[in-house]
Scaffold this motif. Structure first.
Motif, mmCIF file in Angstrom:
data_model
loop_
_atom_site.group_PDB
_atom_site.id
_atom_site.type_symbol
_atom_site.label_atom_id
_atom_site.label_comp_id
_atom_site.label_asym_id
_atom_site.label_seq_id
_atom_site.Cartn_x
_atom_site.Cartn_y
_atom_site.Cartn_z
ATOM 1 N N GLN A 63 12.214 47.618 56.734
ATOM 2 C CA GLN A 63 11.449 46.491 56.187
ATOM 3 C C GLN A 63 10.727 46.839 54.886
ATOM 4 O O GLN A 63 10.360 45.963 54.125
ATOM 5 N N ARG A 69 17.787 34.595 51.400
ATOM 6 C CA ARG A 69 18.363 33.250 51.504
ATOM 7 C C ARG A 69 19.458 32.977 50.474
ATOM 8 O O ARG A 69 20.420 32.285 50.768
ATOM 9 N N PRO A 71 9.047 43.520 61.446
ATOM 10 C CA PRO A 71 9.269 42.686 60.249
ATOM 11 C C PRO A 71 9.593 41.235 60.582
ATOM 12 O O PRO A 71 9.233 40.326 59.840
ATOM 13 N N ARG A 83 14.354 27.210 57.000
ATOM 14 C CA ARG A 83 15.726 27.409 56.533
ATOM 15 C C ARG A 83 16.525 26.115 56.662
ATOM 16 O O ARG A 83 17.411 25.854 55.855
ATOM 17 N N ARG A 87 6.227 39.638 61.149
ATOM 18 C CA ARG A 87 5.451 39.527 59.913
ATOM 19 C C ARG A 87 5.968 38.388 59.029
ATOM 20 O O ARG A 87 5.202 37.719 58.342
ATOM 21 N N ASP A 88 7.279 38.183 59.057
ATOM 22 C CA ASP A 88 7.877 37.197 58.160
ATOM 23 C C ASP A 88 7.903 35.783 58.728
ATOM 24 O O ASP A 88 8.419 34.872 58.089
ATOM 25 N N PRO A 136 16.355 43.170 59.581
ATOM 26 C CA PRO A 136 15.293 44.084 59.170
ATOM 27 C C PRO A 136 14.778 44.853 60.385
ATOM 28 O O PRO A 136 14.712 44.303 61.495
ATOM 29 N N LEU A 169 20.350 26.059 55.632
ATOM 30 C CA LEU A 169 20.786 27.329 56.232
ATOM 31 C C LEU A 169 20.707 27.238 57.756
ATOM 32 O O LEU A 169 20.022 26.380 58.302
ATOM 33 N N GLU A 177 16.745 24.032 53.696
ATOM 34 C CA GLU A 177 17.671 24.477 52.650
ATOM 35 C C GLU A 177 19.125 24.408 53.110
ATOM 36 O O GLU A 177 20.018 24.899 52.429
ATOM 37 N N ASP A 181 12.256 45.885 51.089
ATOM 38 C CA ASP A 181 11.957 44.615 50.418
ATOM 39 C C ASP A 181 10.976 43.822 51.270
ATOM 40 O O ASP A 181 11.332 43.291 52.316
ATOM 41 N N LYS A 182 9.744 43.766 50.799
ATOM 42 C CA LYS A 182 8.722 43.083 51.604
ATOM 43 C C LYS A 182 8.902 41.570 51.593
ATOM 44 O O LYS A 182 8.369 40.863 52.418
ATOM 45 N N GLN A 191 11.791 40.116 52.001
ATOM 46 C CA GLN A 191 13.177 39.944 52.447
ATOM 47 C C GLN A 191 13.479 38.545 52.983
ATOM 48 O O GLN A 191 14.533 38.004 52.735
ATOM 49 N N GLU A 192 12.513 37.971 53.691
ATOM 50 C CA GLU A 192 12.748 36.661 54.305
ATOM 51 C C GLU A 192 13.077 35.619 53.230
ATOM 52 O O GLU A 192 13.910 34.745 53.425
#
Lengths: 462, 143
Positions: free
Chosen positions: B18, B29, A86, A386, A89-90, B43, A391, A389, B21-22, B24-25
């Motif tokens: 994961q 926040r 994940p 981030r 992927r993100d 995750p 973060l 923002e 919530d797909k 999540q990124e």
């Protein structure tokens, strides 16, 4: 013969555990306790060296696995499976894909060209730069000749205005004033970063990188002034505030400066040139529809260099934006039509993520490109934005050692330089200046589609 | 019983599949902005990926409470990932009790809904929930 330009690269280790595409999912329960366990037979010894990073909670199996799938295939009780990681992927977004990010990481770490090995598995066309194919018809000899120095391919470009002809007096003396020109050994300049965590380490890394490969980094004058950075070697100050707010001594000490496209930029350029006649002035122009006329106008007025800026995704400022390559192509074409293209230098930036983008943008008519986000990615940025923002940065970019960051950027640029040499070698070219505007050596998907399919379904005339 | 202020001072670590919530990124926040470093989110490819070492390392690194969020039972993409997670969590609880830590410091949440859950609302609910635990003894300075 001039000294060959070569970027010296060396392996520079990551600070953080690497994020790879897949994560191992292994059930411990149900293990048959085979004498020859697939985990023990892992060729990369992933399971033997296993550990957990307490800060990021990343298991070393997820950073060291090379996705050979031997363990997944050979476990007799099918206890090992693989899933998409994940975190991988993100990363990034639709434009700055995880594949692009990990590709840049590889180059920054090793300084080598990423090689996919078993052929190209992706689609043959896509949006943006992917709808452009370059002509590699001259691959009749090793394209790596340029990289290994068996032939010299020049990647040097000139920044500045060029006279179209020279005038001589009766006594043979040169009458034409020679405008200032700066030569850089690689058609890449480091641009202002669209986002970045606070602190001085990142700017210092950029300066170190620029000095090491002998190019320039654009930085806001307000920042340089506040921090008292001096000398401004390999730095192009961008006059973000009042254009008069810079001392004469500074103007006299630098070879290039950048000014915003506000009011009458050419008169600002002339004012600066009165103080330092050898100063190359770049005008930072936002790409937008109708920019072609502005580019012609500025060139006719005597602009040295136009810096055409797109956004982070390579798009211009418009409701239905055109991609950078298309708009730069149009600007280049218009200047050629008017017969004034060779007078001005075009610098393009925005959305340049890979070495091929640099070559493609040069084919579309830019003399040189300016990169931004890839420099951050070289220092392990994940393009999560981030920092924008407020973060915390997951890669703790604010703590990078400038020396380490500079080396990572050098490695990335070394990889890009070699890829440019490969493109030029495969095209049968000996210098990058020849590549500029060589649209006959590229095919554009949209054009081909129009040519082939636009007549289909229409009745013939007569 | 701990007060709201005390609960707000606790450090929470969340390990979650994961697939919960797909986005999540993006969704994490809002919660990170409001709670800062008090909440750490990790995750994982499947909740069955969790191992006791993750939980123990989280406690060692300063977590007062560790949550493991899994998909609904029977809905694991890898068939039995959430069942494995359950076993791993109870094994970790056993180890924690052996060293004198309350087993409530780690909790497995088996989500009931199939979809439509976002990580920020889940975290907000769980952080706001009353628990009987206070600050972890591991986070207190040695005398």
């Amino acid at each position: 013969m001039p000294k060959k330009y070569h970027i010296h690269t060396s392996s520079v280790q990551n600070r953080l555990p690497k994020i790879i595409k897949s994560g191992v999912i292994a059930w411990e329960e149900g293990c048959l306790k085979c004498a020859r366990c697939v985990k023990k037979e892992c060729v990369y010894k992933v399971y033997e060296k296993r550990g957990l990073d307490g800060e990021s909670m990343v298991d070393s199996t997820d950073t060291m696995c090379m996705d050979c799938f031997r363990c997944v295939q050979n476990c007799p009780n099918r206890l090992i499976q693989k899933g998409i990681n994940p975190l991988y992927r993100d990363m990034g977004d639709e434009y700055w894909t995880p594949d692009i990010i990990s590709n840049i990481w590889f180059q920054a770490e090793t300084g080598r060209i990423p090689v996919s090995g078993a052929g190209y598995g992706g689609p043959f066309s896509g949006p943006g730069f992917d709808s452009m194919w370059t002509d590699m018809s001259e691959i009749v000899r090793p394209t790596r000749d340029g990289i290994h120095g068996r032939e010299y391919i020049s990647t040097t470009v000139d920044i500045g205005r060029k006279p179209m002809y020279l005038e001589f007096g009766d006594d043979g003396s040169l009458l034409t004033p020679i405008p200032p020109l700066v030569e850089i050994p690689l058609p890449v300049i480091f641009d202002l970063l669209p986002f970045s965590p606070p602190g001085d380490n990142i700017p210092q890394s950029l300066i170190a990188g620029a000095r090491s490969i002998n190019t320039y980094v654009i930085m806001k004058w307000s920042y340089l002034k506040e921090k008292g950075i001096s000398p401004l070697q390999n730095i192009i100050p961008f006059l973000d505030g009042n254009t008069d707010d810079i001392e004469e001594g500074v103007i006299k000490s630098i070879p290039i400066i950048e000014i915003p496209d506000r009011g009458e930029p050419v008169s600002v350029q002339n004012r600066l040139n009165e103080i330092n006649p050898q100063l190359v002035v770049m005008i930072r122009v936002e790409l937008a529809p109708g920019i072609e006329e502005k580019a012609c106008d500025l060139t006719k007025k005597g602009a040295h260099t136009l810096h055409l800026c797109a956004d982070e995704f390579g798009n211009e400022q418009a409701e239905k934006p055109l991609f950078i390559k298309d708009r730069v192509r149009s600007v280049h074409g218009t200047l050629v039509e008017k017969g004034i293209r060779d007078q001005v230098t075009l610098l393009a930036s925005g959305g340049i993520a890979m070495a091929e983008h640099m070559a493609k943008l040069i084919i579309c008519g830019a003399d040189c490109v300016a990169v931004d986000i890839p420099l951050l990615v070289a220092m392990e940025c994940r393009i999560c934005r981030r920092c924008k923002e407020g973060l915390s940065c997951p890669a703790k970019l604010e703590t990078v050692e400038p020396q380490w960051g500079g080396k990572r950027i050098t490695n990335l640029m070394g990889g890009w330089h070699n890829q440019l040499l490969e493109v030029l070698g495969a095209m049968g070219m000996r210098e990058v200046r020849r590549l500029r505007g060589e649209m006959g050596r590229a095919m554009f998907f949209e054009d081909l589609e129009r040519e082939v399919f636009s007549n289909l379904g229409q009745r013939g005339q007569g | 019983m701990e007060t709201k202020e005390e609960r707000q001072g606790l450090n929470f670590y969340f390990f979650f599949c994961q697939r919960i919530d797909k986005e999540q990124e993006k969704n994490r926040r809002t919660i990170e902005k409001s709670m800062g470093d008090k909440v750490r989110l990790f995750p994982i490819p499947c909740s069955g990926r969790i191992e006791p070492i993750h939980i123990l390392r989280a406690l060692e690194k300063g977590a007062d409470k560790v949550y493991v969020l899994t998909c609904r039972e029977g809905l694991c993409r890898y068939r039995e990932g959430n069942l494995r997670a359950k076993k791993r969590v109870s094994y970790a609880q056993k180890l924690m009790e052996e060293i004198g830590l309350e087993k409530e410091r780690v909790e497995l949440i088996n989500l009931k809904k199939e979809n439509g859950m976002t990580i920020d609302t889940l975290v907000e609910d769980l952080v706001g929930k009353k628990t009987n635990i206070g600050s972890s003894p591991l986070n207190k300075p040695l005398l």
